[in-house]
Scaffold this motif. Sequence first.
Motif, PDB file in Angstrom:
ATOM      1  N   GLU A  66     -57.024 -10.266  86.836  1.00  0.00           N
ATOM      2  CA  GLU A  66     -56.183 -11.252  86.160  1.00  0.00           C
ATOM      3  C   GLU A  66     -55.324 -10.573  85.087  1.00  0.00           C
ATOM      4  O   GLU A  66     -54.136 -10.855  84.969  1.00  0.00           O
ATOM      5  N   ARG A  70     -51.267 -10.509  84.720  1.00  0.00           N
ATOM      6  CA  ARG A  70     -50.638 -11.076  83.517  1.00  0.00           C
ATOM      7  C   ARG A  70     -49.855 -10.029  82.730  1.00  0.00           C
ATOM      8  O   ARG A  70     -48.965 -10.371  81.958  1.00  0.00           O
ATOM      9  N   GLY A  74     -49.740 -10.555  78.462  1.00  0.00           N
ATOM     10  CA  GLY A  74     -50.530 -11.744  78.781  1.00  0.00           C
ATOM     11  C   GLY A  74     -49.693 -12.921  79.231  1.00  0.00           C
ATOM     12  O   GLY A  74     -49.952 -14.062  78.843  1.00  0.00           O
ATOM     13  N   VAL A  75     -48.701 -12.663  80.061  1.00  0.00           N
ATOM     14  CA  VAL A  75     -47.798 -13.714  80.540  1.00  0.00           C
ATOM     15  C   VAL A  75     -48.589 -14.823  81.225  1.00  0.00           C
ATOM     16  O   VAL A  75     -49.454 -14.563  82.071  1.00  0.00           O
ATOM     17  N   ASP A  76     -48.310 -16.068  80.851  1.00  0.00           N
ATOM     18  CA  ASP A  76     -48.891 -17.218  81.532  1.00  0.00           C
ATOM     19  C   ASP A  76     -48.089 -17.407  82.818  1.00  0.00           C
ATOM     20  O   ASP A  76     -46.911 -17.739  82.779  1.00  0.00           O
ATOM     21  N   LEU A  77     -48.719 -17.157  83.940  1.00  0.00           N
ATOM     22  CA  LEU A  77     -48.012 -17.135  85.223  1.00  0.00           C
ATOM     23  C   LEU A  77     -47.662 -18.518  85.758  1.00  0.00           C
ATOM     24  O   LEU A  77     -46.709 -18.659  86.514  1.00  0.00           O
ATOM     25  N   GLY A  88     -43.469 -15.835  85.268  1.00  0.00           N
ATOM     26  CA  GLY A  88     -44.591 -15.382  86.086  1.00  0.00           C
ATOM     27  C   GLY A  88     -44.142 -14.559  87.273  1.00  0.00           C
ATOM     28  O   GLY A  88     -44.745 -13.539  87.609  1.00  0.00           O
ATOM     29  N   GLN A  91     -43.188 -11.166  86.065  1.00  0.00           N
ATOM     30  CA  GLN A  91     -44.386 -10.380  85.767  1.00  0.00           C
ATOM     31  C   GLN A  91     -45.064  -9.902  87.044  1.00  0.00           C
ATOM     32  O   GLN A  91     -45.500  -8.763  87.132  1.00  0.00           O
TER      33      GLN A  91
END
Length: 137
Positions: A66, A70, A74-77, A88, A91
């Motif tokens: 994970e 990310r 720490g990209v919120d996908l 996302g 990324q």
Amino acid sequence: MPQHTTQDLLPIVQFAVADALGVEEAEVVAEASLVDDLGAESIDMLDILFRIQRESGIKVSVSDMEALMRGPDGVDLFDDDEVVTEAGLAQLERALPQFDRTQLSGPLTAEQVVGLFTVQNLVDMVHDRARAAAEEN
């Protein structure tokens, strides 16, 4: 802990995947998707990661997968509907070199993202984890 290269990790990962999934090692090529091509399910991933650790001494977890997807920021996908957002998608292109969003025929869902992860992505993740562990020591 010995230094590992991606070249010496590939056979370890191939063996672990083949053994856990009951497939021939010859099927476990670098570009094979763990889920879509080789039929892995979520419980299989735990088994594969355990086997890699047993064979290599490198501890990896599902959360490492994970984190790889990310990225360092720490990209919120996903959006609230579990569809990959524009950020996302960008990324995923950085994290998974084989991913090409121009090949998508529609929105990419959270369930489909797991199917993008290949044997080579797993090798790279294990290599990165080994390097990080060596730097910690």
